[in-house]
Design an enzyme around this catalytic site. Sequence first.
Site, PDB file in Angstrom:
ATOM      1  N   SER A  43     -18.697 -27.938 -40.886  1.00 49.59           N
ATOM      2  CA  SER A  43     -18.541 -27.906 -42.344  1.00 49.59           C
ATOM      3  C   SER A  43     -17.209 -27.290 -42.747  1.00 49.59           C
ATOM      4  CB  SER A  43     -19.647 -27.045 -42.974  1.00 49.59           C
ATOM      5  OG  SER A  43     -20.892 -27.616 -42.770  1.00 49.59           O
ATOM      6  N   HIS A  74     -19.032 -33.138 -45.004  1.00 49.46           N
ATOM      7  CA  HIS A  74     -19.112 -33.970 -43.792  1.00 49.46           C
ATOM      8  C   HIS A  74     -18.967 -35.420 -44.247  1.00 49.46           C
ATOM      9  CE1 HIS A  74     -20.865 -30.938 -41.011  1.00 49.46           C
ATOM     10  NE2 HIS A  74     -21.292 -30.410 -42.127  1.00 49.46           N
ATOM     11  N   HIS A  96     -27.580 -33.078 -39.066  1.00 42.32           N
ATOM     12  CA  HIS A  96     -28.279 -31.847 -38.710  1.00 42.32           C
ATOM     13  C   HIS A  96     -29.762 -32.119 -38.544  1.00 42.32           C
ATOM     14  CE1 HIS A  96     -24.645 -30.698 -40.879  1.00 42.32           C
ATOM     15  NE2 HIS A  96     -24.642 -29.586 -40.148  1.00 42.32           N
ATOM     16  N   TYR A  98     -32.081 -30.524 -39.894  1.00 41.65           N
ATOM     17  CA  TYR A  98     -32.807 -30.376 -41.162  1.00 41.65           C
ATOM     18  C   TYR A  98     -32.727 -31.602 -42.065  1.00 41.65           C
ATOM     19  CZ  TYR A  98     -28.133 -29.064 -42.938  1.00 41.65           C
ATOM     20  OH  TYR A  98     -26.804 -29.041 -43.244  1.00 41.65           O
ATOM     21  N   GLU A  99     -31.818 -32.553 -41.746  1.00 37.28           N
ATOM     22  CA  GLU A  99     -31.697 -33.721 -42.622  1.00 37.28           C
ATOM     23  C   GLU A  99     -32.868 -34.681 -42.461  1.00 37.28           C
ATOM     24  OE1 GLU A  99     -27.606 -35.377 -43.087  1.00 37.28           O
ATOM     25  OE2 GLU A  99     -27.080 -33.758 -41.712  1.00 37.28           O
ATOM     26  N   ALA A 126     -19.702 -23.973 -38.665  1.00 37.89           N
ATOM     27  CA  ALA A 126     -19.609 -22.794 -39.527  1.00 37.89           C
ATOM     28  C   ALA A 126     -20.815 -21.930 -39.205  1.00 37.89           C
ATOM     29  CB  ALA A 126     -19.619 -23.211 -40.986  1.00 37.89           C
ATOM     30  N   MET A 220     -26.836 -23.737 -38.017  1.00 37.74           N
ATOM     31  CA  MET A 220     -27.867 -24.786 -38.091  1.00 37.74           C
ATOM     32  C   MET A 220     -27.478 -26.045 -37.319  1.00 37.74           C
ATOM     33  SD  MET A 220     -28.561 -24.459 -42.176  1.00 37.74           S
ATOM     34  CE  MET A 220     -28.517 -22.859 -43.003  1.00 37.74           C
ATOM     35  N   SER A 221     -26.607 -25.912 -36.334  1.00 38.78           N
ATOM     36  CA  SER A 221     -26.134 -27.130 -35.645  1.00 38.78           C
ATOM     37  C   SER A 221     -25.798 -26.814 -34.192  1.00 38.78           C
ATOM     38  CB  SER A 221     -24.894 -27.667 -36.358  1.00 38.78           C
ATOM     39  OG  SER A 221     -23.811 -26.761 -36.192  1.00 38.78           O
ATOM     40  N   ASN A 244     -19.359 -16.007 -43.080  1.00 35.14           N
ATOM     41  CA  ASN A 244     -20.076 -14.953 -43.820  1.00 35.14           C
ATOM     42  C   ASN A 244     -20.760 -14.026 -42.815  1.00 35.14           C
ATOM     43  OD1 ASN A 244     -21.803 -17.650 -43.692  1.00 35.14           O
ATOM     44  ND2 ASN A 244     -23.221 -15.920 -43.526  1.00 35.14           N
ATOM     45  N   HIS A 256     -23.723 -22.773 -49.599  1.00 32.41           N
ATOM     46  CA  HIS A 256     -22.918 -23.758 -48.862  1.00 32.41           C
ATOM     47  C   HIS A 256     -21.476 -23.756 -49.381  1.00 32.41           C
ATOM     48  CE1 HIS A 256     -22.253 -27.064 -46.176  1.00 32.41           C
ATOM     49  NE2 HIS A 256     -21.947 -27.902 -47.136  1.00 32.41           N
TER      50      HIS A 256
HETATM   51  N1  HPA Z   1     -26.757 -18.928 -41.436  1.00 33.87           N
HETATM   52  C1  HPA Z   1     -26.974 -20.185 -40.996  1.00 33.87           C
HETATM   53  N2  HPA Z   1     -26.027 -21.117 -41.015  1.00 33.87           N
HETATM   54  C2  HPA Z   1     -24.829 -20.788 -41.482  1.00 33.87           C
HETATM   55  C3  HPA Z   1     -24.540 -19.497 -41.952  1.00 33.87           C
HETATM   56  C4  HPA Z   1     -25.569 -18.518 -41.926  1.00 33.87           C
HETATM   57  O1  HPA Z   1     -25.402 -17.360 -42.333  1.00 33.87           O
HETATM   58  N3  HPA Z   1     -23.232 -19.499 -42.367  1.00 33.87           N
HETATM   59  C5  HPA Z   1     -22.765 -20.758 -42.123  1.00 33.87           C
HETATM   60  N4  HPA Z   1     -23.721 -21.540 -41.609  1.00 33.87           N
END
Ligand code: HPA
Length: 285
Positions: A43, A74, A96, A98-99, A126, A220-221, A244, A256
């Site tokens: 991302s 994406h 992903h 989750y999609e 990310a 998440m990937s 983050n 996001h």
């Molecule tokens: N958690 C899950 N996925 C993420 C995060 C997070 O803090 N930051 C970027 N993708």
Amino acid sequence: MEQTPQDQPTAEQLAQRSAEFINGIIGLLPKPFHAKAAMILGSGLGSVTEQAEILAEISYRDIPGFPETGVAGHSGSMFLTLMNGHPMIILNGRIHYYEQADAGAMAPVIATLKALGIETLIITNAAGSLLNAAPGSVMMIKDYINFTGQSPLFGVTDNRRFVSMSKAYDSQYRYHLRQIAEKNDIHLAQGVYAWMAGPQFETPAEIRAIRLMGADAVGMSTVPETILARYHGIKVAALSIITNYGAGMDDVRLSHEQTLNYAPKAAAKVHILISGFLDHLYADG
Ligand code: HPA
């Protein structure tokens, strides 16, 4: 050709068709293009493509058997590029878990890379930091923990599905990446990536739990693609762009948008690391 009992083409046959389509486009390029490496962009890292020489862009939509992505940031394109002069297939966009609640959603893509002769996959993502890597920094993944209970190999029937994950991320590649980082004054953290299903971010309690269990970053990937690549015998290197701190570790509200704001800050570093990495890869013959 061998057919499945329902006369459906096998995954290998589908991947061959996708690869034939892509090879048709490669055949139209002015010069031969023999890529050994491919890269999946996480991302907000789309700008890495801008620093490469783009020879062709192919929308996933046009590639037979390819899935479509629906996440902002994406675009869902394959780029045939020269990066630092080296052939590189860049996948801008991934599906992903989750999609579609399908951990195997990227299976056709990775199988196609294998059919194209790709030997090395560089995966970027990310991620949230659980320890000392600050937002904007890059963490090289040395191992992962799969907290989803899912596998992209569910339903595969051959014995190759029992793939060893004891060296998921190639140690030689990690060595090279560390050297390149050092040479270019890039601080490169190293750590364990925790795969969570998403799409919701974690709770502070989940973050505390996975820290205790040995994770350094969360996202998440990446893990499904790593498993698929190892299944196909493709070697993997992976970089997390820290966007983050994990939920509850500071006062920032996770979103996001924040991911998309922070990831580009690391794009220049990713480009330097990957360019140097390709120098090694192609020098080794
Ligand atoms: N958690 C899950 N996925 C993420 C995060 C997070 O803090 N930051 C970027 N993708």
